[in-house]
Design a protein around this motif. Structure first.
Motif, mmCIF file in Angstrom:
data_model
loop_
_atom_site.group_PDB
_atom_site.id
_atom_site.type_symbol
_atom_site.label_atom_id
_atom_site.label_comp_id
_atom_site.label_asym_id
_atom_site.label_seq_id
_atom_site.Cartn_x
_atom_site.Cartn_y
_atom_site.Cartn_z
ATOM 1 N N UNK A 81 0.716 -1.301 -0.135
ATOM 2 C CA UNK A 81 0.107 -0.062 0.183
ATOM 3 C C UNK A 81 0.982 1.093 -0.155
ATOM 4 N N UNK A 82 0.688 2.189 -1.176
ATOM 5 C CA UNK A 82 1.412 3.306 -0.949
ATOM 6 C C UNK A 82 0.807 4.590 -0.743
ATOM 7 N N UNK A 83 1.182 4.936 0.338
ATOM 8 C CA UNK A 83 0.700 6.185 1.088
ATOM 9 C C UNK A 83 1.642 7.569 1.122
ATOM 10 N N UNK A 84 0.805 8.676 0.312
ATOM 11 C CA UNK A 84 1.485 9.713 0.386
ATOM 12 C C UNK A 84 1.535 10.619 1.791
ATOM 13 N N UNK A 85 2.406 11.148 2.236
ATOM 14 C CA UNK A 85 2.414 11.817 3.457
ATOM 15 C C UNK A 85 2.529 13.563 3.177
ATOM 16 N N UNK A 86 1.619 14.115 3.731
ATOM 17 C CA UNK A 86 1.472 15.487 3.324
ATOM 18 C C UNK A 86 1.692 15.966 4.765
ATOM 19 N N UNK A 87 2.467 17.290 4.799
ATOM 20 C CA UNK A 87 2.885 17.892 5.943
ATOM 21 C C UNK A 87 1.469 18.755 6.211
ATOM 22 N N UNK A 88 0.843 18.805 7.254
ATOM 23 C CA UNK A 88 -0.409 19.247 7.720
ATOM 24 C C UNK A 88 -0.167 20.379 8.736
ATOM 25 N N UNK A 89 -0.357 21.473 8.731
ATOM 26 C CA UNK A 89 -0.116 22.672 9.730
ATOM 27 C C UNK A 89 -1.351 22.639 10.803
ATOM 28 N N UNK A 90 -0.918 22.369 12.136
ATOM 29 C CA UNK A 90 -2.041 22.200 12.883
ATOM 30 C C UNK A 90 -2.253 23.573 13.717
ATOM 31 N N UNK A 91 -3.624 24.168 13.863
ATOM 32 C CA UNK A 91 -3.739 25.415 14.345
ATOM 33 C C UNK A 91 -4.493 25.081 15.410
ATOM 34 N N UNK A 92 -4.487 26.404 16.261
ATOM 35 C CA UNK A 92 -5.190 26.264 17.142
ATOM 36 C C UNK A 92 -6.451 27.500 16.927
ATOM 37 N N UNK A 93 -7.685 26.998 16.792
ATOM 38 C CA UNK A 93 -8.637 28.039 16.001
ATOM 39 C C UNK A 93 -9.413 28.877 17.091
ATOM 40 N N UNK A 94 -9.401 30.089 16.747
ATOM 41 C CA UNK A 94 -9.892 31.195 17.919
ATOM 42 C C UNK A 94 -10.857 31.998 17.066
ATOM 43 N N UNK A 95 -12.160 32.295 17.471
ATOM 44 C CA UNK A 95 -12.994 33.254 17.195
ATOM 45 C C UNK A 95 -12.720 34.608 17.787
ATOM 46 N N UNK A 96 -12.427 35.381 16.486
ATOM 47 C CA UNK A 96 -12.128 36.875 16.855
ATOM 48 C C UNK A 96 -13.112 37.585 17.395
ATOM 49 N N UNK A 97 -12.839 38.735 18.416
ATOM 50 C CA UNK A 97 -13.969 39.482 18.636
ATOM 51 C C UNK A 97 -14.159 40.399 17.539
ATOM 52 N N UNK A 98 -15.477 40.600 17.295
ATOM 53 C CA UNK A 98 -15.925 41.389 16.336
ATOM 54 C C UNK A 98 -16.810 42.530 16.803
ATOM 55 N N UNK A 99 -16.629 43.914 16.376
ATOM 56 C CA UNK A 99 -17.462 45.018 16.642
ATOM 57 C C UNK A 99 -18.208 45.389 15.377
ATOM 58 N N UNK A 100 -19.731 45.600 15.313
ATOM 59 C CA UNK A 100 -20.162 45.895 14.390
ATOM 60 C C UNK A 100 -20.801 47.485 14.494
ATOM 61 N N UNK A 101 -20.594 48.065 13.190
ATOM 62 C CA UNK A 101 -21.281 49.575 13.524
ATOM 63 C C UNK A 101 -22.107 49.580 12.138
ATOM 64 N N UNK A 102 -23.370 49.716 12.395
ATOM 65 C CA UNK A 102 -24.252 49.954 11.285
ATOM 66 C C UNK A 102 -24.708 51.479 11.164
ATOM 67 N N UNK A 103 -24.458 51.789 9.609
ATOM 68 C CA UNK A 103 -25.101 53.030 9.215
ATOM 69 C C UNK A 103 -26.024 52.898 8.183
ATOM 70 N N UNK A 104 -26.568 54.109 7.876
ATOM 71 C CA UNK A 104 -27.577 53.992 6.579
ATOM 72 C C UNK A 104 -27.380 53.214 5.383
#
Length: 109
Positions: free
Chosen positions: A1-24
């Protein structure tokens, strides 16, 4: 069985703070993405979903941080004219409203 190994970058996922300003005529959304810059930010709209991803030089639990957040957009958004800019760890999205979604003032006689 021939398997390709791919380098996978592992991240720590973070939800960023968001400020929403609504105008007309637009909404402006500010995301806090410290340690990131314009070359490491991806903003896309697919099927009315706005997604931002920003790779940071910061680490969390020994892994690089990836800021990621998604929003559903209404039909009232002018998707073709969304603008994005980064500065000092802040991603600023300017999301214009379509003309039909803007508040119209009616003169009263």
């Amino acid at each position: 069985m021939n398997m390709e190994l791919k380098e996978k970058k592992m991240f720590s996922e973070v939800t960023p703070v968001a400020d929403i300003v609504e105008e007309n005529d637009k909404a402006t959304v500010y995301f806090e993405i410290p340690g990131s810059n314009s070359q490491k930010v991806k903003v896309e709209v697919k099927n009315s979903t706005l997604t931002i991803e920003a790779e940071s030089c910061l680490e969390r639990h020994g892994k690089p941080v990836m800021f990621k957040r998604s929003f559903e957009l209404s039909d009232a958004v002018d998707i073709d004219n969304i603008k994005a800019k980064t500065q000092d760890g802040i991603l600023k999205l300017t999301i214009p409203k379509s003309e039909s979604a803007q508040v119209k003032k009616i003169a009263v006689e």
